[in-house]
Design a protein around this motif. Structure first.
Motif, PDB file in Angstrom:
ATOM      1  N   PHE A 215       0.836  -1.201   0.000  1.00 46.18           N
ATOM      2  CA  PHE A 215       0.000   0.000   0.000  1.00 46.18           C
ATOM      3  C   PHE A 215       0.876   1.258   0.000  1.00 46.18           C
ATOM      4  CE2 PHE A 215      -2.889   2.972   2.336  1.00 46.18           C
ATOM      5  CZ  PHE A 215      -3.894   3.005   1.387  1.00 46.18           C
ATOM      6  N   LEU A 216       1.846   1.280   0.938  1.00 44.41           N
ATOM      7  CA  LEU A 216       2.669   2.485   1.100  1.00 44.41           C
ATOM      8  C   LEU A 216       3.676   2.673  -0.033  1.00 44.41           C
ATOM      9  CD1 LEU A 216       3.458   2.603   4.927  1.00 44.41           C
ATOM     10  CD2 LEU A 216       1.783   3.927   3.656  1.00 44.41           C
ATOM     11  N   MET A 217       4.102   1.548  -0.643  1.00 38.16           N
ATOM     12  CA  MET A 217       5.099   1.647  -1.713  1.00 38.16           C
ATOM     13  C   MET A 217       4.511   2.160  -3.013  1.00 38.16           C
ATOM     14  SD  MET A 217       7.311  -1.835  -1.560  1.00 38.16           S
ATOM     15  CE  MET A 217       7.911  -1.660  -3.235  1.00 38.16           C
ATOM     16  N   PHE A 233       3.841  10.418   4.695  1.00 37.51           N
ATOM     17  CA  PHE A 233       4.326   9.230   5.388  1.00 37.51           C
ATOM     18  C   PHE A 233       4.856   8.203   4.379  1.00 37.51           C
ATOM     19  CE2 PHE A 233       3.572   5.116   7.567  1.00 37.51           C
ATOM     20  CZ  PHE A 233       4.422   5.323   8.646  1.00 37.51           C
ATOM     21  N   ALA A 234       4.087   7.979   3.309  1.00 36.38           N
ATOM     22  CA  ALA A 234       4.489   6.988   2.298  1.00 36.38           C
ATOM     23  C   ALA A 234       5.778   7.409   1.606  1.00 36.38           C
ATOM     24  CB  ALA A 234       3.368   6.805   1.279  1.00 36.38           C
ATOM     25  N   MET A 235       5.909   8.719   1.337  1.00 32.37           N
ATOM     26  CA  MET A 235       7.102   9.186   0.621  1.00 32.37           C
ATOM     27  C   MET A 235       8.356   9.125   1.488  1.00 32.37           C
ATOM     28  SD  MET A 235       5.658  12.238  -1.796  1.00 32.37           S
ATOM     29  CE  MET A 235       7.198  12.588  -2.633  1.00 32.37           C
ATOM     30  N   ALA A 236       8.154   9.153   2.811  1.00 32.91           N
ATOM     31  CA  ALA A 236       9.313   9.067   3.715  1.00 32.91           C
ATOM     32  C   ALA A 236       9.770   7.619   3.914  1.00 32.91           C
ATOM     33  CB  ALA A 236       8.946   9.675   5.063  1.00 32.91           C
ATOM     34  N   PHE A 237       9.029   6.707   3.341  1.00 30.05           N
ATOM     35  CA  PHE A 237       9.284   5.282   3.521  1.00 30.05           C
ATOM     36  C   PHE A 237      10.310   4.830   2.466  1.00 30.05           C
ATOM     37  CE2 PHE A 237       7.272   0.896   3.214  1.00 30.05           C
ATOM     38  CZ  PHE A 237       7.748   0.495   4.445  1.00 30.05           C
ATOM     39  N   PRO A 238      11.504   4.339   2.865  1.00 31.31           N
ATOM     40  CA  PRO A 238      12.548   4.030   1.878  1.00 31.31           C
ATOM     41  C   PRO A 238      12.141   3.106   0.719  1.00 31.31           C
ATOM     42  CG  PRO A 238      13.461   3.971   4.077  1.00 31.31           C
ATOM     43  CD  PRO A 238      11.985   4.155   4.233  1.00 31.31           C
ATOM     44  N   THR A 240       9.396   3.005  -0.836  1.00 27.11           N
ATOM     45  CA  THR A 240       8.655   3.818  -1.810  1.00 27.11           C
ATOM     46  C   THR A 240       9.646   4.551  -2.710  1.00 27.11           C
ATOM     47  OG1 THR A 240       7.076   4.212  -0.035  1.00 27.11           O
ATOM     48  CG2 THR A 240       6.806   5.532  -2.012  1.00 27.11           C
ATOM     49  N   LEU A 241      10.697   5.066  -2.071  1.00 27.36           N
ATOM     50  CA  LEU A 241      11.734   5.794  -2.802  1.00 27.36           C
ATOM     51  C   LEU A 241      12.397   4.874  -3.829  1.00 27.36           C
ATOM     52  CD1 LEU A 241      13.566   8.324  -3.039  1.00 27.36           C
ATOM     53  CD2 LEU A 241      14.924   7.424  -1.163  1.00 27.36           C
ATOM     54  N   MET A 242      12.744   3.668  -3.389  1.00 28.90           N
ATOM     55  CA  MET A 242      13.411   2.722  -4.282  1.00 28.90           C
ATOM     56  C   MET A 242      12.483   2.335  -5.444  1.00 28.90           C
ATOM     57  SD  MET A 242      15.162  -0.919  -3.399  1.00 28.90           S
ATOM     58  CE  MET A 242      13.805  -2.025  -3.569  1.00 28.90           C
TER      59      MET A 242
END
Lengths: 298, 264
Positions: A215-217, A233-238, A240-242
């Protein structure tokens, strides 16, 4: 000399550099040997991302009414969210393949402690003179090989099944981003391992975490479609970044984080900070459990 | 045996909460996915409600199937890993009750979770269609009975496959998600998949009949022969547990003869 002999004789010696490398290699080899007994598992984990990608594709066609309309609607909605692509099949396939890498990392590293607990070998590992870091390095190296194999196979077969070309973007850059994202994943896995050690029976929790991850990715859609707080919150999740870095590079679309150098800087930051935090959390939890009831209890 | 399972569950309350949370996250994930593919203006209210009904009621069947496979099938694997499977077989308990005992708690919990899930989607889309509720529940009972048979068979397969079983459960879940169209109407599937895969799966008929009964539409798979669709679902509900258990016993007997029952 005498002191060293006595210390070694009583089992107080610590392994040197060569012995430590051997520990890493032995753990890596042992894990590979165990999984080589279950070849079906490797095959199946390569197919799961394809099924996982198939779901939103069919769902999307059902919602839109036709494939063309699904592509158009996906383009309109992702453009509003700052990306804009009608290659929805490749978009979700890349998302689900990257998700498989993250998911395997969590299972294989995070659940490693629990597995050793269940099989009754955790206490023996703690009693051996090998450092935990080296054992964990062996486990993470094995995880790396297994998850990247699953990623590659899923992407290759998935591209054939869905009729998409994943090689149209910058492959080398995407692989670089994938590699740069791995240390942060290790950190999250250690953090997760600490959590599993604490709560013990963690099957349902791991499944929950996997869906939260998906969900968050933004496996199926850009996370910029979320409401503001959840988006932050989702964008701060590594992961998601990858996911976003790999996907935007291969699809030639703009990243939701901004220009490539911002993405690169953020990835370097995550690769540096998250593993340190994760390992620290793991050792703190480990110490606390050893002090309370001991690590073997489950 | 059920008491033993309940005591085990009660030691890990977080697990139950996690199952509840998982359902809401899955629903949100797929609802958000539909937003990504819907026209920016949105469709009419009744269309949205009917589509959400098809998706949610399909999801209910998928929940019961997943939990049955995990709890009945995969719990055998857990006993193997913990080294308690052979002890259980050496005890004078009935083997069938050993399998059956694993489902009561989880079925009750899944029912609660599904009610929560339906309420969530209903709140999100402003109400779901719910016609012929009693008939729908009857179909659900037959479907769950059929899923139990699959769970029994899967328990046997777990004894054989060992470590790969975990991934097989996940693989099977996604297989049925797609080929039994649990999250979308069958009309979306390409004709060859529909004709050569979906129509050969009894689970597809269970999903189709349950959700179209509740949404108040004719079934998609056999619109001109509804009776036959009822017969298929009834046979699935009755025969599947029997065949599944026979399959389990065959694999288990072989494993005992080979001395590999407790091996993992």
């Amino acid at each position: 000399m005498a002191g060293e002999t006595v210390a070694r004789g009583f089992g107080l010696g610590r392994p040197g550099r060569r012995a430590s490398i051997e520990v890493v290699w032995t753990v890596f080899k042992a894990r590979l040997r165990i999984i080589s007994r279950y070849r079906g598992a490797i095959l199946l984990e390569s197919f799961i991302p394809i099924f996982f990608a198939g779901l939103p594709i069919f769902l999307g066609i059902a919602v839109a009414g036709s494939e063309e309309q699904a592509a158009q609607n996906f383009f309109d909605n992702t453009q509003l969210a700052g990306q804009g692509t009608n290659e929805y099949r490749l978009y979700v396939l890349l998302g689900s393949s990257t998700f498989m890498v993250v998911s395997l990392m969590l299972w294989l590293i995070g659940y490693w402690v629990r597995r050793e607990q269940e099989t009754g070998t955790l206490e023996s590992l703690y009693l051996s003179p090998a450092k935990r870091l080296h054992i964990l390095t062996g486990v993470t190296s094995y995880t790396l090989v297994r998850s990247l194999s699953a990623f590659g196979i899923a992407l290759a077969i998935g591209s054939l099944v869905f009729g998409v070309n994943p090689l149209s973007g910058n492959i080398l850059a995407a692989l670089g981003f994938l590699a740069l994202g791995l240390p942060a994943l290790w950190g999250i896995s250690f953090l997760f391992g600490a959590f599993v050690m604490r709560i013990k029976e963690a099957n349902a929790v791991i499944q929950l975490v996997q869906w939260i991850l998906a969900f968050l990715m933004g496996v199926y859609f850009p996370v910029t479609m979320f409401p503001p707080v959840l988006r932050g919150f989702a964008m701060a999740f590594p992961p998601t970044l990858m996911n976003d870095a790999v996907r935007s590079t291969l699809l030639n679309i703009s990243s939701i984080y901004g220009p490539w150098y911002v993405v690169l800087a953020l990835m370097f930051m995550a690769a540096w900070i998250v593993p340190l935090l994760g390992y620290e959390a793991f050792t703190v939890m480990e110490r606390r459990i050893k002090r309370d009831q001991g690590v073997g209890q489950f | 045996m059920s008491k033993k399972v309940l005591v085990e569950y009660s030691r890990y309350p977080l697990n139950f909460l996690a199952i509840f949370g998982q359902v809401f996250i899955i629903i949100l994930l797929f609802v958000m996915s539909t937003f990504a593919f819907s026209a920016p203006g949105g469709g009419s209210g009744s269309d949205v409600s009917a589509f959400a009904g098809m998706m949610t009621y399909g999801f209910v069947t998928s929940m019961f199937m997943s939990f049955t496979l995990w709890e009945v099938g995969f719990s055998i694997r857990q006993e193997q890993v913990r080294g308690t499977l052979e002890s259980l077989y050496l005890s004078p308990t009935n083997q069938f009750s050993n399998l059956l005992s694993r489902i009561f708690a989880v079925l009750a919990w899944t029912a609660l979770v599904c009610v929560g899930g339906i309420a969530l989607v209903s709140g999100l889309v402003g109400g779901l269609p719910a016609t012929n509720v009693l008939r729908g529940l009857g179909i659900l009972v037959l479907s769950v009975s059929g899923f139990l048979g699959m769970g029994f068979l899967f328990a046997g397969v777990t004894i054989k496959l060992k470590e790969s079983a975990q991934l097989l459960v996940s693989g099977l879940q996604f297989f049925f998600f797609i080929f039994s169209a649990q999250f979308f109407p069958f009309s979306v599937l390409p004709a060859p998949i529909l004709d050569y895969v979906s129509r050969w799966l009894p689970v597809s008929y269970a999903v189709d009949l349950f959700r179209t009964t509740l949404v108040g539409r004719p079934p998609e798979l056999l619109p001109n022969d509804v009776v036959l669709e009822y017969v298929i679902v009834a046979l699935f509900g009755v025969l599947s547990p029997v065949l599944g258990y026979l399959g389990y016993k065959t694999i288990e007997r072989r494993a005992r003869r080979a001395g590999t029952l407790g091996e993992y």
